[in-house]
Motif scaffolding. Sequence first.
Motif, short mmCIF file in Angstrom:
data_model
loop_
_atom_site.label_atom_id
_atom_site.label_comp_id
_atom_site.label_asym_id
_atom_site.label_seq_id
_atom_site.Cartn_x
_atom_site.Cartn_y
_atom_site.Cartn_z
N LEU A 68 0.84 -1.20 0.00
CA LEU A 68 0.00 0.00 0.00
C LEU A 68 0.87 1.25 0.00
O LEU A 68 0.59 2.22 -0.72
CB LEU A 68 -0.92 -0.01 1.22
N ALA A 69 1.95 1.23 0.77
CA ALA A 69 2.86 2.38 0.81
C ALA A 69 3.51 2.62 -0.54
O ALA A 69 3.76 3.77 -0.93
CB ALA A 69 3.92 2.17 1.89
N PRO A 201 3.80 12.89 -5.56
CA PRO A 201 3.95 11.50 -6.01
C PRO A 201 5.20 11.32 -6.85
O PRO A 201 5.65 12.26 -7.52
CB PRO A 201 2.67 11.25 -6.83
N ALA A 202 5.76 10.13 -6.82
CA ALA A 202 7.02 9.85 -7.53
C ALA A 202 6.72 9.52 -8.99
O ALA A 202 6.68 8.36 -9.38
CB ALA A 202 7.76 8.71 -6.86
N THR A 203 6.51 10.54 -9.78
CA THR A 203 6.17 10.32 -11.19
C THR A 203 7.36 10.54 -12.12
O THR A 203 7.23 10.44 -13.34
CB THR A 203 5.04 11.29 -11.62
N GLY A 213 15.66 6.83 -6.76
CA GLY A 213 14.51 6.47 -5.95
C GLY A 213 14.59 5.11 -5.34
O GLY A 213 13.59 4.58 -4.86
N SER A 214 15.77 4.49 -5.35
CA SER A 214 15.91 3.16 -4.77
C SER A 214 16.08 3.26 -3.26
O SER A 214 16.46 4.30 -2.73
CB SER A 214 17.11 2.44 -5.38
N VAL A 338 10.56 7.17 -2.01
CA VAL A 338 10.24 5.85 -1.44
C VAL A 338 10.15 5.93 0.09
O VAL A 338 10.22 4.90 0.77
CB VAL A 338 11.27 4.79 -1.86
N LEU A 339 9.98 7.12 0.62
CA LEU A 339 10.03 7.29 2.07
C LEU A 339 8.87 6.58 2.78
O LEU A 339 9.06 5.94 3.81
CB LEU A 339 10.03 8.78 2.43
N THR A 340 7.66 6.69 2.23
CA THR A 340 6.52 6.03 2.87
C THR A 340 6.72 4.51 2.90
O THR A 340 6.38 3.85 3.88
CB THR A 340 5.21 6.36 2.13
#
Length: 410
Positions: A68-69, A201-203, A213-214, A338-340
């Motif tokens: 979900l995250a 959002p990471a778009t 973003g890894s 990717v923090l969440t």
Amino acid sequence: MHSANYRRLLRTPGAAAFFLPASLGRVGVAMTGLSIVWLVHGRTGAFGAAGLVSGAFAVSEALGAPQLARLVDRFGQTRVLPPALLAHAAAVAVLGYLVAADAPGALLVLGGAAAGASVPQLGAMSAARWAALLRTDRAAELPTAFALESVTNAVGYLVGPATVSALAAAGHPMAGTALAASLSVAGGLALAAQRDSAPAPATDCAARTRGDGSVPRGPVLVLVGLNLAIGVYFGAMQVSVAAFTVDHGAPGAAAPVFAVSNCGGLLAGWLYGLRRWRAAPAAQLPAASGVLLFGTLLLFTAGSPCGLGMVVFLTGAAIPPLLTLFNVLTESSVHPSVLTQAFSWLGSAGAAGSAAAAALSGWAIDSRGPHGGFALGAGAAAATTLLSLAGLRLLRVPKRRPAATRPTPD
């Protein structure tokens, strides 16, 4: 330093508007697992069946939370949260219907799993919002914000289970489950409505291709291991304290002992967030985990529930600083996109450790009495200390990355 730190945080434009709804929703999340136990037990009269359903709920939540995250990081909180909340409300309603209809145990387990998989990860989302809000020019206040999150979480787990237990004792277990879901959904919807403070959002697919973003494997694996160990400690203590009070002929003393531990945590978490610490977060970890280890060793000297209460005040006080440091180090180790997910992985590790320890400590207590359970908790505290020391280099806070683009409504 004084509580003006917290007041200044909450006066930040948009902060109180997302923090308060998230806090309300987290009380509901804290109630849900125990409410399912009372709901199933109230209908079947069997704790075995209640344990199976609540276990399915816990395992499903631990597995589903990072997924979900991931969706939240990819598409944004305000897009993902409303349908997730709708799914959670529907799953809890179906479970309530199945219980009321005396459905077979297998269906109840499936219903519990569906409710767990859809639990809104409001704590991770609130922490991600703090990071987005403060990262640019107030990064030094992040430990205080995460300490406030830790205190709020402790309040939720103090008030929530007590409320649902009181409703169950009054003969209204269904009301407890309904209240838990209502608080989770209402708080989540109010949080989703605050679009301005939501992380972007990471778009940016190009950034993902470059690897920005890894999730760094080393630091995050260390933090996941630390949360797993803390989860084992929690699971062992929940069973061991109850066993200790029963062994000393005072089963009713378990609730006050747990309350003393929670109060120690609330006080320590509040005070920790009021101070700007000179030592690096990674250097603080061994000290905080050492306090926890020292406290767990003192458990073996307790000769009465009163003595146990004095010891668990100390062990409870060590937990909020540790959880705050975990969040600080996570925020500094992963890319904002990717923090969440990273926060959710920590929560899942803690839940998995707690579930495993609850079963292991039962076996240890049957074999060696309450001290067997305390030994499991002390082992978890020792593992936390050793892992903190071993991970000092990996967890060293790197030079802060350039701030991400200011969050925009998604």
